[in-house]
Design a protein around this motif. Structure first.
Motif, short mmCIF file in Angstrom:
data_model
loop_
_atom_site.label_atom_id
_atom_site.label_comp_id
_atom_site.label_asym_id
_atom_site.label_seq_id
_atom_site.Cartn_x
_atom_site.Cartn_y
_atom_site.Cartn_z
N PRO A 1 38.34 42.85 39.37
CA PRO A 1 37.77 44.01 38.68
C PRO A 1 36.39 44.32 39.29
O PRO A 1 35.51 43.48 39.29
CB PRO A 1 37.66 43.56 37.22
N ALA A 2 36.26 45.54 39.80
CA ALA A 2 35.02 45.94 40.49
C ALA A 2 34.65 47.36 40.07
O ALA A 2 34.05 48.11 40.84
CB ALA A 2 35.21 45.85 42.00
N GLY B 1 32.87 48.26 37.38
CA GLY B 1 31.67 48.39 36.55
C GLY B 1 30.56 49.11 37.30
O GLY B 1 30.51 49.08 38.52
N LYS C 1 27.50 48.44 41.38
CA LYS C 1 27.10 47.06 41.69
C LYS C 1 27.93 46.43 42.81
O LYS C 1 27.38 45.80 43.71
CB LYS C 1 27.21 46.22 40.42
N GLY D 1 39.37 51.21 34.62
CA GLY D 1 39.26 51.86 33.31
C GLY D 1 37.85 51.77 32.76
O GLY D 1 36.92 51.41 33.47
N ASP D 2 37.75 52.06 31.45
CA ASP D 2 36.43 52.11 30.82
C ASP D 2 35.85 50.73 30.52
O ASP D 2 34.65 50.58 30.31
CB ASP D 2 36.51 52.88 29.49
N THR D 3 36.72 49.74 30.40
CA THR D 3 36.26 48.37 30.11
C THR D 3 36.82 47.43 31.18
O THR D 3 37.81 47.75 31.86
CB THR D 3 36.76 47.88 28.74
N ARG D 4 36.19 46.26 31.26
CA ARG D 4 36.70 45.26 32.21
C ARG D 4 38.16 44.93 31.88
O ARG D 4 39.00 44.81 32.77
CB ARG D 4 35.83 43.99 32.12
N SER E 1 40.42 47.49 33.16
CA SER E 1 40.48 47.43 34.62
C SER E 1 41.41 46.30 35.07
O SER E 1 42.21 46.46 35.99
CB SER E 1 39.08 47.23 35.21
N ALA F 1 34.07 40.88 40.91
CA ALA F 1 33.39 41.25 42.15
C ALA F 1 31.93 40.82 42.09
O ALA F 1 31.29 40.62 43.12
CB ALA F 1 33.48 42.76 42.35
N ALA F 2 31.41 40.69 40.88
CA ALA F 2 30.01 40.33 40.70
C ALA F 2 29.74 38.85 40.95
O ALA F 2 28.61 38.40 40.77
CB ALA F 2 29.57 40.70 39.29
N LYS G 1 27.00 34.91 38.52
CA LYS G 1 27.25 36.36 38.46
C LYS G 1 25.98 37.12 38.83
O LYS G 1 24.92 36.86 38.27
CB LYS G 1 27.71 36.76 37.06
O1 C5P Z 1 29.93 44.00 32.99
P1 C5P Z 1 30.30 42.67 33.52
O2 C5P Z 1 29.22 42.08 34.38
O3 C5P Z 1 30.83 41.70 32.53
O4 C5P Z 1 31.50 42.96 34.53
C1 C5P Z 1 32.26 41.94 35.09
C2 C5P Z 1 33.18 42.51 36.17
O5 C5P Z 1 34.04 43.48 35.57
C3 C5P Z 1 32.41 43.23 37.29
O6 C5P Z 1 32.96 42.81 38.54
C4 C5P Z 1 32.67 44.70 37.01
O7 C5P Z 1 32.70 45.49 38.18
C5 C5P Z 1 34.03 44.67 36.33
N1 C5P Z 1 34.27 45.83 35.44
C6 C5P Z 1 35.38 46.65 35.67
N2 C5P Z 1 35.61 47.75 34.88
C7 C5P Z 1 34.75 48.07 33.90
C8 C5P Z 1 33.62 47.25 33.63
C9 C5P Z 1 33.41 46.12 34.42
O8 C5P Z 1 36.14 46.40 36.59
N3 C5P Z 1 34.98 49.17 33.18
#
Ligand code: C5P
Length: 277
Positions: free
Chosen positions: A22-23, A25, A36, A96-99, A102, A138-139, A254
């Protein structure tokens, strides 16, 4: 719900490991600017480091990168500029809108699907040989391959959900919910959990594929749908599936705040000196 082994998939045997990254965010805590995952570290985008870190594990085949919806073509061409081993296939899909959302979209794309999570239960599993899925932020671009391999090995040894984690060094306080107080006031402490029993969890988190897909399906359609979890293991735990921890690594931290970027640059610099020797 209690874990019922017969209702979940059989334990993974020899098979393939896929990765969802998931990347999508925006990484607002790093400040304004590039998303990021695309911030450079040692001149290379963080996401490229994360993909390479996963590709270094010889168990890994398919990698699905979940990118911000507007940036899919840009992320694809960025990654195309950084070759990977032949055994690795790469897909980039919109997030999507949340991890959680995604990751769900990324899971669906392992099988080549485009919509919601297709259900790879015993009877309708995609015939792609993937039985273990890693989910890696990804973070966390600098996770060592030994940590990735340890997670995969623990899943293949029979654990349905495996999380790398480290002991907590700070004492942690639990505070009252913010609802009834002025955010400008000092926060009231309600509890101090025993530090020795706390762990800070990292990624990649590894799963029996069917267990993870079922947990994401339940998060959309089940009784507790809508309760977001900050990690996939949290979703799996809710279903009564046992989750175990393996030793994480301090370099799997992270990258969240500007100071983390400095630390990541320092780790890379030390690695390049070590490689040079
Ligand atoms: O926000 P947080 O640091 O917890 O995010 C963790 C990972 O989830 C990151 O790699 C971020 O790119 C990903 N993410 C995502 N979709 C989102 C929010 C976060 O893929 N809507």
């Amino acid at each position: 719900m209690t874990h019922n082994p017969s209702a979940e998939a059989a334990r993974p045997g020899p098979g393939r490991t896929a990765v969802v990254i998931p990347a999508a965010g925006r990484g607002v805590r790093l400040g304004p600017g590039t998303p990021k995952a695309l911030r450079p570290l040692g001149g290379v985008p963080m996401l490229v480091h994360a993909v390479r870190a996963m590709a270094r594990s010889t168990d890994v085949g398919p990698i699905v990168v979940v990118a911000p919806a507007d940036d899919v073509p840009a992320v694809r061409s960025l990654l195309d500029g950084h070759p990977l081993p032949d055994r690795v296939t790469l897909r980039v899909v919109p997030g999507g809108d949340t991890r959680q959302e995604s990751v769900r979209l990324g899971l669906a794309a392992i099988a080549g699907g485009t919509g919601g999570v297709a259900g790879p239960h015993a009877s309708d599993a995609p015939d792609d040989g993937v039985d273990v899925v890693l989910v890696h932020d990804a973070a966390r671009p600098l996770v060592p391959v030994a940590t990735v391999d340890a997670v995969v090995a623990a899943v293949r040894a029979g654990a349905p959900a495996v999380v790398p984690a480290l002991p907590v060094t700070d004492t942690v306080k639990q505070v009252a919910p913010p609802a009834d107080r002025d955010p400008a006031d000092p926060e009231p402490v309600v509890a101090t959990p025993e530090r020795a029993s706390l762990r800070a969890v990292q990624t990649p988190q590894g799963f029996d594929r069917a267990v993870l897909v079922a947990a994401h399906e339940a998060a959309v359609t089940g009784a507790d749908a809508g309760d977001a979890a900050t990690d996939c293991a949290g979703l799996v735990e809710r279903r009564g599936v046992p989750v175990v921890l393996v030793r994480g690594h301090e370099e799997a931290f992270k990258v969240t705040r500007p100071l983390d970027l400095l630390l990541a640059e320092a780790v890379l610099a030390r690695r390049s000196v070590a490689d040079g020797w």
